[in-house]
Design a protein around this motif. Structure first.
Motif, mmCIF file in Angstrom:
data_model
loop_
_atom_site.group_PDB
_atom_site.id
_atom_site.type_symbol
_atom_site.label_atom_id
_atom_site.label_comp_id
_atom_site.label_asym_id
_atom_site.label_seq_id
_atom_site.Cartn_x
_atom_site.Cartn_y
_atom_site.Cartn_z
ATOM 1 N N ASN A 107 0.971 -1.218 -0.470
ATOM 2 C CA ASN A 107 0.074 0.345 -0.373
ATOM 3 C C ASN A 107 1.168 1.502 0.096
ATOM 4 O O ASN A 107 1.942 1.290 0.939
ATOM 5 C CB ASN A 107 -0.945 -0.057 1.259
ATOM 6 C CG ASN A 107 -1.733 1.296 1.127
ATOM 7 O OD1 ASN A 107 -1.648 2.053 0.587
ATOM 8 N ND2 ASN A 107 -3.023 1.028 1.821
ATOM 9 N N HIS A 110 1.512 3.172 2.919
ATOM 10 C CA HIS A 110 2.262 2.643 4.603
ATOM 11 C C HIS A 110 3.651 3.002 4.485
ATOM 12 O O HIS A 110 4.457 3.278 5.629
ATOM 13 C CB HIS A 110 1.535 0.720 4.003
ATOM 14 C CG HIS A 110 0.567 0.146 5.028
ATOM 15 N ND1 HIS A 110 0.424 -1.067 4.777
ATOM 16 C CD2 HIS A 110 -0.365 1.500 5.318
ATOM 17 C CE1 HIS A 110 -1.369 -0.782 4.870
ATOM 18 N NE2 HIS A 110 -1.829 0.483 5.670
ATOM 19 N N SER A 139 0.421 -6.443 1.012
ATOM 20 C CA SER A 139 -1.308 -5.986 0.504
ATOM 21 C C SER A 139 -1.741 -8.108 -0.059
ATOM 22 O O SER A 139 -1.518 -8.542 -0.202
ATOM 23 C CB SER A 139 -1.401 -5.058 -0.180
ATOM 24 O OG SER A 139 -1.212 -3.896 -0.167
ATOM 25 N N HIS A 140 -2.999 -7.940 0.127
ATOM 26 C CA HIS A 140 -4.095 -9.333 0.536
ATOM 27 C C HIS A 140 -4.402 -9.078 -1.178
ATOM 28 O O HIS A 140 -4.688 -8.115 -1.697
ATOM 29 C CB HIS A 140 -5.247 -9.249 0.864
ATOM 30 C CG HIS A 140 -6.026 -9.970 0.359
ATOM 31 N ND1 HIS A 140 -5.969 -11.484 0.472
ATOM 32 C CD2 HIS A 140 -7.010 -10.221 0.032
ATOM 33 C CE1 HIS A 140 -6.598 -12.432 -0.393
ATOM 34 N NE2 HIS A 140 -7.341 -11.396 -0.332
ATOM 35 N N TRP A 338 -7.028 -5.755 9.058
ATOM 36 C CA TRP A 338 -7.535 -5.316 7.556
ATOM 37 C C TRP A 338 -8.677 -4.851 7.135
ATOM 38 O O TRP A 338 -8.119 -4.090 5.780
ATOM 39 C CB TRP A 338 -7.189 -7.056 6.946
ATOM 40 C CG TRP A 338 -6.892 -6.779 5.312
ATOM 41 C CD1 TRP A 338 -5.835 -5.777 4.764
ATOM 42 C CD2 TRP A 338 -7.988 -7.347 4.529
ATOM 43 N NE1 TRP A 338 -6.880 -6.718 3.348
ATOM 44 C CE2 TRP A 338 -7.281 -7.778 2.959
ATOM 45 C CE3 TRP A 338 -9.330 -8.057 4.398
ATOM 46 C CZ2 TRP A 338 -8.388 -7.844 1.703
ATOM 47 C CZ3 TRP A 338 -9.660 -8.622 3.710
ATOM 48 C CH2 TRP A 338 -9.168 -7.557 2.403
ATOM 49 N N ASN A 362 -12.327 -0.772 0.817
ATOM 50 C CA ASN A 362 -12.585 -2.114 0.389
ATOM 51 C C ASN A 362 -14.065 -2.509 0.388
ATOM 52 O O ASN A 362 -15.099 -1.590 0.898
ATOM 53 C CB ASN A 362 -11.950 -2.836 1.514
ATOM 54 C CG ASN A 362 -11.724 -4.205 1.625
ATOM 55 O OD1 ASN A 362 -12.198 -4.709 0.491
ATOM 56 N ND2 ASN A 362 -11.059 -4.662 2.050
#
Length: 455
Positions: A107, A110, A139-140, A338, A362
């Motif tokens: 990200n 971050h 990140s996912h 998250w 999200n």
């Protein structure tokens, strides 16, 4: 004093009890690279097979991205990091993954460049250095099949929003024509509303003929009110505008069905044992025509529609973002963090000075929050908790708190493959009763009264 004792004293003099020597950062990924992603320029910093660091620039055309991947593959680079800048990272991410190179997406908010000057070269070198020492948090990114599912759901939602905007324009045109039937029926998008619209667009302006085309006995409004509501200014310009808006409405509805077909095809790849099934009877507006529940149970392994607030559309959105593999998050706390549903306290000087506010886009977070917002009329334990929190803490905090609770239930059910157990969520009735009695006794004491249990 002997020399041995003196040596011992000197050795321990500068080392306080409980302290230890600072460890230097080790190199965890010697064959790594950092890429600064842009719309037309890619800057890569990488370590070659002779442990030498190089810096190169590539444009963002597909042929250049393949050359970049060939270069990294030839230098035996095993892991690459880059920031998720807009959508520019997606083509390169796909190419690198197809070559067997692990990609760590981070990200951008971050991590910041410590250098005073921010340039593409500095960003690439900084990312490369952080990755080499293992200081980046990945990140996912869902697997490719779930990315396709998320794309189709997103496009269908856009068509749904555009359809709603078109309905608003239709009602605005009817208001200009001074036709008021849209205020007397529950939904203009229903059977009666759409039939009247199509009759008006076909050129019929007689209120009695229009009223005969629908089953007005099923409506709450009287026949006389409906006749008066259909009297208006049927000029050609307004009717032509209405026809154009109705064509746009039909187009967006067809587009929604088009994306539904692709969503079903993607779900079949994830759950091939499920046969295609359509919903029986009339499908409500904006609902899916396919039976999503069978696919969701087959993919997730449990029936999550039993949880208060979670419906098929919300679960499909969450699945497309998270996937069914919950082990990516070590605990439910990591999962809710998250999702940006857990509080982030700011502590300084040993005191709590506030909470960090973060904004997230999200879709899974929005689905959980929407599930919590739908509980204001629910009679179950989650609905009771929502109303209690809304009355004491406010609606905004109640939505976030209950959304976090639903996310924890989702995480545990999918991870442990357990059915929904309402007793784990429901609060102890006796404890609630004791608290209520204690509160009443305190209020009575303030007023100089005593409470007695009735016989």
């Amino acid at each position: 004093m002997g020399k041995a004792k003196q040596n011992k004293k000197k050795k321990g003099a500068g080392t306080p009890a409980g302290s230890k020597k600072m460890e230097r950062f080790g190199i965890l990924y010697p064959r790594s690279a950092g890429i600064d992603v842009g719309s037309m320029l890619m800057v890569v910093s990488y370590t070659d097979s002779r442990d030498q660091i190089h810096l190169k620039q590539f444009d963002s055309f597909t042929s250049s991205l393949n050359k970049l991947a060939d270069l990294l593959q030839g230098e035996k680079v095993e892991i690459v990091t880059m920031e998720s800048t807009a959508n520019y990272w997606m083509p390169l991410h796909s190419i690198l993954e197809s070559r067997g190179i692990k990609v760590v997406m981070i990200n951008p908010s971050h991590y910041r460049n410590v250098s005073a000057r921010k340039t593409d070269i500095n960003d690439a070198q900084w990312l490369h250095k952080l990755l080499t020492h293992g200081l980046l948090r990945e990140s996912h990114i869902a697997p490719a099949c779930y990315q396709d599912l998320r794309q189709y759901i997103h496009e269908r939602q856009i068509c749904q929003d555009q359809k709603s905007d078109t309905l608003n324009r239709i009602q605005n045109t009817l208001t200009k024509m001074n036709i008021k039937f849209q205020h007397l029926i529950s939904d203009i998008e229903g059977v009666c509303g759409m039939k009247l619209l199509r009759m008006i667009c076909s050129g019929i302006s007689d209120p009695e003929k229009l009223l005969c085309s629908i089953d007005h006995k099923r409506l709450k409004a009287s026949q006389q009110e409906l006749l008066h509501s259909l009297e208006g200014d049927y000029r050609d310009s307004q009717i032509n505008t209405l026809r154009g808006s109705l064509k746009a409405y039909d187009f967006f509805k067809e587009q929604m069905l088009y994306y539904e077909q692709h969503i079903e095809q993607t779900l079949k790849l994830l759950a091939p044992e499920i046969k295609s099934s359509k919903k029986q009877g009339m499908v409500r507006k904006n609902q899916y025509h396919i039976n999503l529940k069978d696919y969701l149970v087959a993919i997730l392994g449990v029936d999550l529609t039993a949880v208060e607030g979670l419906d098929e559309i919300g679960l499909l959105t969450i699945l497309a973002v998270t996937g069914p593999e919950m082990s990516k998050w070590p605990t439910a706390g990591h999962f809710t963090s998250w999702l940006n549903l857990s509080p982030r306290p700011k502590i300084t000087g040993g005191k709590l000075v506030g909470y960090e506010k973060r904004i997230t886009h999200n879709p899974a977070t929005q689905a959980f929050r929407l599930a919590a917002n739908c509980l204001w009329q629910s009679k179950g334990p989650l609905g009771q908790q929502y109303r209690k929190l809304a009355a004491t803490k406010g609606k905004a905090k109640a939505i976030k708190a209950v959304a976090r609770k639903i996310a924890v239930i989702f995480y545990n059910m999918v991870l442990k493959q357990e059915a929904y157990d309402v007793t784990k969520v429901q609060q102890d009735v006796e404890v609630q009763k004791a608290r209520k009695i204690s509160r009443l006794q305190k209020e009575a004491q303030k007023l100089g009264l005593t409470l007695q249990k009735s016989a």
